[in-house]
Design a protein around this motif. Structure first.
Motif, PDB file in Angstrom:
ATOM      1  N   GLY A   8      42.598  32.580  54.901  1.00 52.23           N
ATOM      2  CA  GLY A   8      41.873  33.812  54.585  1.00 52.23           C
ATOM      3  C   GLY A   8      41.044  33.633  53.321  1.00 52.23           C
ATOM      4  O   GLY A   8      40.587  32.529  53.024  1.00 52.23           O
ATOM      5  N   GLY A   9      40.865  34.713  52.591  1.00 54.12           N
ATOM      6  CA  GLY A   9      40.082  34.674  51.349  1.00 54.12           C
ATOM      7  C   GLY A   9      38.662  35.151  51.572  1.00 54.12           C
ATOM      8  O   GLY A   9      38.279  35.502  52.687  1.00 54.12           O
ATOM      9  N   ARG A  10      37.888  35.133  50.481  1.00 52.10           N
ATOM     10  CA  ARG A  10      36.530  35.697  50.547  1.00 52.10           C
ATOM     11  C   ARG A  10      35.452  34.635  50.714  1.00 52.10           C
ATOM     12  O   ARG A  10      34.424  34.894  51.313  1.00 52.10           O
ATOM     13  N   GLY A  11      35.646  33.472  50.148  1.00 52.43           N
ATOM     14  CA  GLY A  11      34.676  32.375  50.284  1.00 52.43           C
ATOM     15  C   GLY A  11      33.320  32.659  49.662  1.00 52.43           C
ATOM     16  O   GLY A  11      32.325  32.030  50.002  1.00 52.43           O
ATOM     17  N   PRO A  83      41.503  40.314  52.445  1.00 52.43           N
ATOM     18  CA  PRO A  83      42.073  39.379  51.452  1.00 52.43           C
ATOM     19  C   PRO A  83      42.802  40.089  50.319  1.00 52.43           C
ATOM     20  O   PRO A  83      42.265  40.253  49.227  1.00 52.43           O
ATOM     21  N   LYS A  84      44.031  40.511  50.580  1.00 57.43           N
ATOM     22  CA  LYS A  84      44.780  41.282  49.577  1.00 57.43           C
ATOM     23  C   LYS A  84      45.678  40.401  48.709  1.00 57.43           C
ATOM     24  O   LYS A  84      46.606  40.899  48.080  1.00 57.43           O
ATOM     25  N   GLY A  85      45.418  39.098  48.726  1.00 59.61           N
ATOM     26  CA  GLY A  85      46.149  38.218  47.829  1.00 59.61           C
ATOM     27  C   GLY A  85      46.993  37.176  48.557  1.00 59.61           C
ATOM     28  O   GLY A  85      47.372  37.354  49.712  1.00 59.61           O
ATOM     29  N   ASP A  88      50.397  38.446  49.432  1.00 61.11           N
ATOM     30  CA  ASP A  88      50.320  39.355  50.588  1.00 61.11           C
ATOM     31  C   ASP A  88      50.296  38.516  51.882  1.00 61.11           C
ATOM     32  O   ASP A  88      51.016  38.820  52.847  1.00 61.11           O
ATOM     33  N   ALA A  89      49.496  37.450  51.875  1.00 64.15           N
ATOM     34  CA  ALA A  89      49.405  36.578  53.055  1.00 64.15           C
ATOM     35  C   ALA A  89      50.772  35.951  53.362  1.00 64.15           C
ATOM     36  O   ALA A  89      51.196  35.885  54.518  1.00 64.15           O
ATOM     37  N   VAL A  90      51.484  35.528  52.315  1.00 64.40           N
ATOM     38  CA  VAL A  90      52.789  34.876  52.511  1.00 64.40           C
ATOM     39  C   VAL A  90      53.814  35.897  53.032  1.00 64.40           C
ATOM     40  O   VAL A  90      54.594  35.610  53.952  1.00 64.40           O
ATOM     41  N   ARG A  91      53.760  37.108  52.475  1.00 61.75           N
ATOM     42  CA  ARG A  91      54.678  38.179  52.875  1.00 61.75           C
ATOM     43  C   ARG A  91      54.602  38.439  54.383  1.00 61.75           C
ATOM     44  O   ARG A  91      55.601  38.734  55.026  1.00 61.75           O
ATOM     45  N   GLY A 192      43.205  43.735  42.330  1.00 67.54           N
ATOM     46  CA  GLY A 192      43.623  44.375  43.582  1.00 67.54           C
ATOM     47  C   GLY A 192      44.364  43.462  44.542  1.00 67.54           C
ATOM     48  O   GLY A 192      44.471  43.751  45.727  1.00 67.54           O
ATOM     49  N   GLU A 193      44.887  42.319  44.027  1.00 66.58           N
ATOM     50  CA  GLU A 193      45.576  41.378  44.917  1.00 66.58           C
ATOM     51  C   GLU A 193      47.059  41.287  44.576  1.00 66.58           C
ATOM     52  O   GLU A 193      47.445  41.426  43.414  1.00 66.58           O
ATOM     53  N   LEU A 194      47.886  41.021  45.587  1.00 65.63           N
ATOM     54  CA  LEU A 194      49.288  40.665  45.321  1.00 65.63           C
ATOM     55  C   LEU A 194      49.260  39.187  44.966  1.00 65.63           C
ATOM     56  O   LEU A 194      48.964  38.337  45.809  1.00 65.63           O
ATOM     57  N   GLU A 195      49.524  38.883  43.695  1.00 67.24           N
ATOM     58  CA  GLU A 195      49.327  37.516  43.193  1.00 67.24           C
ATOM     59  C   GLU A 195      50.569  36.665  43.424  1.00 67.24           C
ATOM     60  O   GLU A 195      51.688  37.110  43.168  1.00 67.24           O
TER      61      GLU A 195
END
Ligand code: DAU
Length: 359
Positions: A8-11, A83-85, A88-91, A192-195
């Motif tokens: 994911g991510g913004r790129g 892309p909330k961090g 967040d992706a790992v969760r 705004g991201e879960l780091e």
């Protein structure tokens, strides 16, 4: 052990290349960046991996890897809508992980020598988390490690204004499922991201055992165009150790140094290829072309009447009749670059997918 590979991510720093596809699929040395990541996990004995898809070209990732059998793995896809961090992706992969130990490998990170030795080390350490650290000149652009006087990891801080040390956290993390308890306690950061750094900090506060190792050899985060070109050079140097020529080299053509020419590719008369270079399947080089060191050309391309070095062409590109030497350039798939412009001796391009540029 299992693995999580983020796609994911913004790129944003890689536009225009990331307008049409995720950065993790940008080809270096003839393969998507994240294919090296997946192969490193496979070579560490990890055959089951979750790929987290973002909102830039998720279908392209699924098309490229399918169920994973092509590279000897079983791949499960998990969607991250925005892309909330990283945490967040790992969760989102908690059910997939269950009670296993796991590696999180950012799909745009490359590591010399893979992760097999570190994975063994992590299992033997009995730790809840193991970070791979490396020293960089600009730590404030990364997650930074802070140590106490006995060298124990005291804190990790995400992109601090003043870095407490020159050692940064690379995008390769080893965890037990305790991480999910920590993620559940963190709140979104200022951006705004879960780091993931806050989650690791939470593990430290929970008195979990968090250890670190220093990376041996190089590590590369491919966040910018310069990083991608660097990664292409590193991969061609490290993984293209001897020539392999499955295509046709016609009479009058010359191929020097370490060169990988895939099946169905043709190097025509009066073309010179000077390695290290990768030439993809069904690509035609020449007549009258010079493909110089550290160039990776995709499949189904046509390169004619042109000199090119230190560059990347995605699949299905056409580059013809350019008088300047093309250097440090990246050309997206289905793009055409043609014409004659004699204003400079070296030209530099970053061209997105399906573009037509006539000089
Ligand atoms: O490369 C190492 C650095 O990666 C660490 O030092 C930092 O602590 C860590 O936060 C991360 O920083 P970046 O600024 O490089 O993160 P970036 O936003 O580029 O995302 C890293 C990877 O994770 C990339 O492959 C995209 C993916 N990603 C990112 C976010 C924010 C996702 O899949 N989902 C997301 O929501």
């Amino acid at each position: 052990m299992t693995g999580i590979v983020l796609h994911g991510g913004r790129g944003t720093r890689l536009r225009p290349l990331t307008h049409t596809g995720p950065k993790q699929l940008i080809p270096v040395g003839g393969k998507a960046i994240s294919q090296y990541v997946l192969e490193d996990l496979r070579d560490a004995g990890i055959n089951e991996v979750a790929i987290v898809l973002g909102n830039i070209g998720p279908e392209r990732v699924q098309e490229y890897y399918g169920d994973g059998s092509r590279i000897g793995m079983k791949i499960t896809y998990v969607n991250q809508e925005s892309p909330k961090g990283i945490a967040d992706a790992v969760r989102l992969c908690q059910d997939f992980i269950g009670n296993d130990k796991f590696i999180v490998f950012l799909g745009d990170n490359l590591l010399k020598g893979g992760v097999a030795a570190y994975a063994k080390d992590f299992v033997a350490s009995g730790a809840d988390a193991m970070l791979l650290l490396t020293r960089v000149k600009d730590p404030e652009h990364f997650g930074v490690a802070e140590f106490d006087t006995s060298g124990r990891l005291k804190a990790v801080v995400e992109k601090p204004k003043y870095a407490p040390s020159p050692y940064i956290v690379t995008g390769i993390y080893f965890f037990t499922p305790t991480l999910f308890d920590a993620i559940a306690k963190v709140t979104p950061s200022g951006r705004g991201e879960l780091e993931i750094t806050d989650s690791i900090q939470m593990l430290i506060s929970m008195s979990a055992k968090v250890v670190y190792r220093f990376v041996e050899g190089w590590w590369k985060d491919t966040g910018t165009i310069e990083d991608i070109l660097d990664a292409n050079r590193l991969i061609l140097d490290e993984r293209l150790l001897q020539s392999s020529i499955a295509g046709i080299v016609e009479e009058g053509a010359s191929v020097e140094g370490r060169v990988n020419i895939e099946e169905g590719a043709v190097v025509k008369g009066k073309a010179v290829i000077r390695g290290p270079c990768h030439i993809g399947a069904q690509t035609i080089i020449g007549p009258n072309a010079f493909v110089g060191p550290y160039t990776s050309i995709g499949r189904f391309c046509h390169v004619e009447n042109v000199e090119i070095e230190n560059s990347i062409l995605f699949d299905n590109c056409e580059v013809k009749g350019i008088k300047q030497r093309i250097s440090e350039s990246i050309i997206g798939q289905f793009s055409k670059l043609t014409g004659e412009d004699k204003r400079q001796s070296v030209a530099h391009f970053v061209i997105g997918e399906s573009s037509i540029v006539t000089l």
